[in-house]
Design a protein around this motif. Structure first.
Motif, PDB file in Angstrom:
ATOM      1  N   GLY A  84      -9.798  13.497  -0.510  1.00 31.90           N
ATOM      2  CA  GLY A  84      -9.406  12.713  -1.679  1.00 31.90           C
ATOM      3  C   GLY A  84      -7.946  12.320  -1.709  1.00 31.90           C
ATOM      4  O   GLY A  84      -7.534  11.534  -2.568  1.00 31.90           O
ATOM      5  N   SER A  85      -7.146  12.851  -0.799  1.00 35.06           N
ATOM      6  CA  SER A  85      -5.733  12.489  -0.739  1.00 35.06           C
ATOM      7  C   SER A  85      -5.567  11.110  -0.106  1.00 35.06           C
ATOM      8  O   SER A  85      -6.503  10.565   0.484  1.00 35.06           O
ATOM      9  N   SER A  86      -4.368  10.549  -0.211  1.00 36.17           N
ATOM     10  CA  SER A  86      -4.104   9.196   0.260  1.00 36.17           C
ATOM     11  C   SER A  86      -3.236   9.194   1.508  1.00 36.17           C
ATOM     12  O   SER A  86      -2.349  10.045   1.658  1.00 36.17           O
ATOM     13  N   HIS A  87      -3.486   8.210   2.376  1.00 38.61           N
ATOM     14  CA  HIS A  87      -2.599   7.947   3.501  1.00 38.61           C
ATOM     15  C   HIS A  87      -2.047   6.537   3.326  1.00 38.61           C
ATOM     16  O   HIS A  87      -2.754   5.550   3.496  1.00 38.61           O
ATOM     17  N   ALA A  88      -0.752   6.432   2.935  1.00 42.63           N
ATOM     18  CA  ALA A  88      -0.135   5.145   2.639  1.00 42.63           C
ATOM     19  C   ALA A  88      -0.108   4.254   3.872  1.00 42.63           C
ATOM     20  O   ALA A  88       0.114   4.731   4.994  1.00 42.63           O
ATOM     21  N   LEU A  89      -0.323   2.954   3.675  1.00 39.74           N
ATOM     22  CA  LEU A  89      -0.359   2.010   4.784  1.00 39.74           C
ATOM     23  C   LEU A  89       0.983   1.330   5.025  1.00 39.74           C
ATOM     24  O   LEU A  89       1.161   0.635   6.035  1.00 39.74           O
ATOM     25  N   PHE A  90       1.923   1.508   4.096  1.00 37.31           N
ATOM     26  CA  PHE A  90       3.226   0.864   4.211  1.00 37.31           C
ATOM     27  C   PHE A  90       4.323   1.865   3.897  1.00 37.31           C
ATOM     28  O   PHE A  90       4.069   3.018   3.585  1.00 37.31           O
ATOM     29  N   GLY A  91       5.551   1.381   3.977  1.00 39.47           N
ATOM     30  CA  GLY A  91       6.704   2.236   3.712  1.00 39.47           C
ATOM     31  C   GLY A  91       6.955   2.413   2.225  1.00 39.47           C
ATOM     32  O   GLY A  91       6.036   2.435   1.410  1.00 39.47           O
ATOM     33  N   ASP A  92       8.242   2.478   1.873  1.00 46.04           N
ATOM     34  CA  ASP A  92       8.610   2.807   0.503  1.00 46.04           C
ATOM     35  C   ASP A  92       8.157   1.746  -0.494  1.00 46.04           C
ATOM     36  O   ASP A  92       7.706   2.069  -1.583  1.00 46.04           O
ATOM     37  N   GLU A  93       8.284   0.448  -0.132  1.00 48.78           N
ATOM     38  CA  GLU A  93       7.963  -0.578  -1.112  1.00 48.78           C
ATOM     39  C   GLU A  93       6.459  -0.709  -1.292  1.00 48.78           C
ATOM     40  O   GLU A  93       5.932  -0.530  -2.371  1.00 48.78           O
ATOM     41  N   GLY A  94       5.748  -1.033  -0.235  1.00 50.15           N
ATOM     42  CA  GLY A  94       4.292  -1.110  -0.325  1.00 50.15           C
ATOM     43  C   GLY A  94       3.784  -2.137  -1.304  1.00 50.15           C
ATOM     44  O   GLY A  94       2.723  -1.956  -1.910  1.00 50.15           O
ATOM     45  N   ILE A  95       4.528  -3.243  -1.501  1.00 51.32           N
ATOM     46  CA  ILE A  95       4.133  -4.287  -2.452  1.00 51.32           C
ATOM     47  C   ILE A  95       3.862  -5.564  -1.667  1.00 51.32           C
ATOM     48  O   ILE A  95       4.685  -5.983  -0.854  1.00 51.32           O
ATOM     49  N   HIS A  96       2.708  -6.181  -1.928  1.00 53.83           N
ATOM     50  CA  HIS A  96       2.358  -7.405  -1.204  1.00 53.83           C
ATOM     51  C   HIS A  96       1.998  -8.507  -2.182  1.00 53.83           C
ATOM     52  O   HIS A  96       1.294  -8.287  -3.167  1.00 53.83           O
ATOM     53  N   TYR A  97       2.476  -9.722  -1.875  1.00 55.91           N
ATOM     54  CA  TYR A  97       2.239 -10.910  -2.679  1.00 55.91           C
ATOM     55  C   TYR A  97       1.189 -11.767  -1.984  1.00 55.91           C
ATOM     56  O   TYR A  97       1.276 -12.023  -0.783  1.00 55.91           O
ATOM     57  N   VAL A  98       0.180 -12.217  -2.741  1.00 53.11           N
ATOM     58  CA  VAL A  98      -0.911 -13.041  -2.207  1.00 53.11           C
ATOM     59  C   VAL A  98      -0.918 -14.362  -2.967  1.00 53.11           C
ATOM     60  O   VAL A  98      -0.793 -14.386  -4.194  1.00 53.11           O
ATOM     61  N   ASP A  99      -1.087 -15.470  -2.219  1.00 51.38           N
ATOM     62  CA  ASP A  99      -1.007 -16.794  -2.816  1.00 51.38           C
ATOM     63  C   ASP A  99      -2.062 -17.695  -2.167  1.00 51.38           C
ATOM     64  O   ASP A  99      -2.080 -17.845  -0.943  1.00 51.38           O
ATOM     65  N   THR A 100      -2.925 -18.293  -2.985  1.00 57.33           N
ATOM     66  CA  THR A 100      -3.977 -19.155  -2.426  1.00 57.33           C
ATOM     67  C   THR A 100      -3.397 -20.379  -1.731  1.00 57.33           C
ATOM     68  O   THR A 100      -4.089 -21.019  -0.931  1.00 57.33           O
ATOM     69  N   ASP A 101      -2.159 -20.745  -2.032  1.00 55.61           N
ATOM     70  CA  ASP A 101      -1.531 -21.906  -1.404  1.00 55.61           C
ATOM     71  C   ASP A 101      -0.732 -21.559  -0.148  1.00 55.61           C
ATOM     72  O   ASP A 101      -0.232 -22.467   0.523  1.00 55.61           O
ATOM     73  N   LEU A 102      -0.591 -20.283   0.162  1.00 57.44           N
ATOM     74  CA  LEU A 102       0.235 -19.863   1.299  1.00 57.44           C
ATOM     75  C   LEU A 102      -0.598 -19.001   2.243  1.00 57.44           C
ATOM     76  O   LEU A 102      -0.730 -17.786   2.038  1.00 57.44           O
ATOM     77  N   PRO A 103      -1.171 -19.603   3.294  1.00 55.94           N
ATOM     78  CA  PRO A 103      -2.041 -18.841   4.207  1.00 55.94           C
ATOM     79  C   PRO A 103      -1.367 -17.614   4.810  1.00 55.94           C
ATOM     80  O   PRO A 103      -2.038 -16.604   5.058  1.00 55.94           O
ATOM     81  N   GLU A 104      -0.052 -17.666   5.017  1.00 58.66           N
ATOM     82  CA  GLU A 104       0.633 -16.534   5.650  1.00 58.66           C
ATOM     83  C   GLU A 104       0.650 -15.288   4.769  1.00 58.66           C
ATOM     84  O   GLU A 104       0.925 -14.182   5.255  1.00 58.66           O
ATOM     85  N   THR A 105       0.345 -15.437   3.472  1.00 62.15           N
ATOM     86  CA  THR A 105       0.323 -14.269   2.581  1.00 62.15           C
ATOM     87  C   THR A 105      -1.047 -13.611   2.539  1.00 62.15           C
ATOM     88  O   THR A 105      -1.198 -12.566   1.902  1.00 62.15           O
ATOM     89  N   ARG A 106      -2.030 -14.210   3.186  1.00 65.90           N
ATOM     90  CA  ARG A 106      -3.406 -13.764   3.002  1.00 65.90           C
ATOM     91  C   ARG A 106      -3.889 -12.808   4.099  1.00 65.90           C
ATOM     92  O   ARG A 106      -5.089 -12.634   4.292  1.00 65.90           O
ATOM     93  N   GLN A 107      -2.960 -12.175   4.769  1.00 70.49           N
ATOM     94  CA  GLN A 107      -3.300 -11.079   5.682  1.00 70.49           C
ATOM     95  C   GLN A 107      -2.092 -10.171   5.818  1.00 70.49           C
ATOM     96  O   GLN A 107      -0.948 -10.630   5.874  1.00 70.49           O
ATOM     97  N   ILE A 108      -2.340  -8.875   5.834  1.00 71.13           N
ATOM     98  CA  ILE A 108      -1.270  -7.903   6.045  1.00 71.13           C
ATOM     99  C   ILE A 108      -1.705  -6.915   7.120  1.00 71.13           C
ATOM    100  O   ILE A 108      -2.898  -6.632   7.287  1.00 71.13           O
TER     101      ILE A 108
END
Length: 299
Positions: A84-108
């Motif tokens: 039940g514990s978590s394994h973080a996929l990113f560093g300290d920030e871990g914040i991602h922005y997604v935009d239907t108009d910007l294809p480069e934001t639609r995969q991490i």
């Protein structure tokens, strides 16, 4: 004249064999790269890819509507271990922005090293939690354009879902289904204590939002972010990239626990906590996780 000692011809051969074996071992190590994980983002309506800028949708309230764009934040995505514990996929920030108009934001691609093995799911925060949601933390667009006015709680939008609907007069009307920090207003306050948003935050109004000249004072701000968790078998293998797809099922913002009616709430809800609460409670059923399998090797 003394004879030169004979060289042992076996020594050079042994050295060559040792080098060859070392090279093989090194090559073998190079092929066992750690596993990677990629998440792609999809936006759909009724199981089909989102179509923008066309009146092709009707929600459960009977509103005929179209979507023009969707911009949103997810934060701190993590794999769920068996305990039940978590394994973080990113560093300290871990914040991602997604935009239907910007294809480069639609995969991490996860930046953290992920131990190979089986995981039982994925979790993330929709929007930004109270600690993350600090005004002016993003200085460059497009993320900086997601600001939430200070007089409404500050920080950033969790989501901008913009479009139009056909109102009761049969006319096209814009809606800004924007989610972020909510407010509780002091309805007992004297009018002399009402505030002018321009006095504290001139030039900091969002598109599609026109605050009243005088607002009731805010008694409390309400954090509307929420957690999403999926129970899905996810496997990480060395030398391979695991592919996940996160699907935002857009119609469920309006057709979930609550039947959301644009005619009732109008086009702008940033000062309407009851409307934002309906949206956030519907949001519990909006996302679907698809495990797509592996690529042949990490890239």
């Amino acid at each position: 004249m003394p004879k030169k000692p004979k060289m042992n011809k076996l020594l050079p051969i042994a050295a060559v064999l040792f080098l060859l074996m070392s090279g093989c071992n090194n090559a073998k190590k190079e092929t066992t790269a750690p596993g990677e994980l990629k998440i792609s983002f999809k936006h759909s309506v009724d199981g089909k890819e989102l179509i923008t800028d066309n009146f092709v949708y009707t929600n459960a309230a009977g509103n005929h509507y179209m979507i023009s764009e969707i911009q949103w934040f997810l934060s701190h995505p993590a794999l769920i271990r068996d305990d039940g514990s978590s394994h973080a996929l990113f560093g300290d920030e871990g914040i991602h922005y997604v935009d239907t108009d910007l294809p480069e934001t639609r995969q991490i691609t996860a930046t953290a090293s992920i131990p190979a093995g089986n995981y039982r799911g994925l979790r993330f925060t929709f929007g930004l939690n109270e600690a993350d949601n600090r005004s002016l933390r993003f200085v460059n667009p497009p993320r900086s354009f997601m600001f939430w006015p200070d007089y409404l709680g500050g920080g950033y939008h969790y989501m901008k879902l913009n479009g139009k609907w056909i109102n009761t007069n049969g006319l096209e009307a814009p809606f800004n289904f924007h989610l972020g920090i909510g407010q509780e207003y002091d309805s007992t306050a004297l009018k002399s204590s009402f505030v002018n948003p321009d006095d504290c935050c001139a030039g900091k109004h969002c598109e599609g939002f026109k605050p009243p000249r005088k607002m009731m004072p805010v008694k409390a701000f309400i954090q509307n972010y929420f957690e999403i968790s999926f129970e899905e078998d996810i496997r990480i293998e060395n030398g391979k990239t695991t592919l996940l797809e996160l699907d935002m099922q857009v119609e469920k913002w309006f057709n979930g626990k609550h039947i959301y009616d644009h005619n009732h709430w109008g086009g702008s809800i940033m000062q309407l906590q009851p409307a934002m609460q309906q949206g956030c409670e519907n949001g519990a059923e909006v996302f679907r996780l698809n495990v797509k399998g592996f690529t042949d090797e990490s890239k």
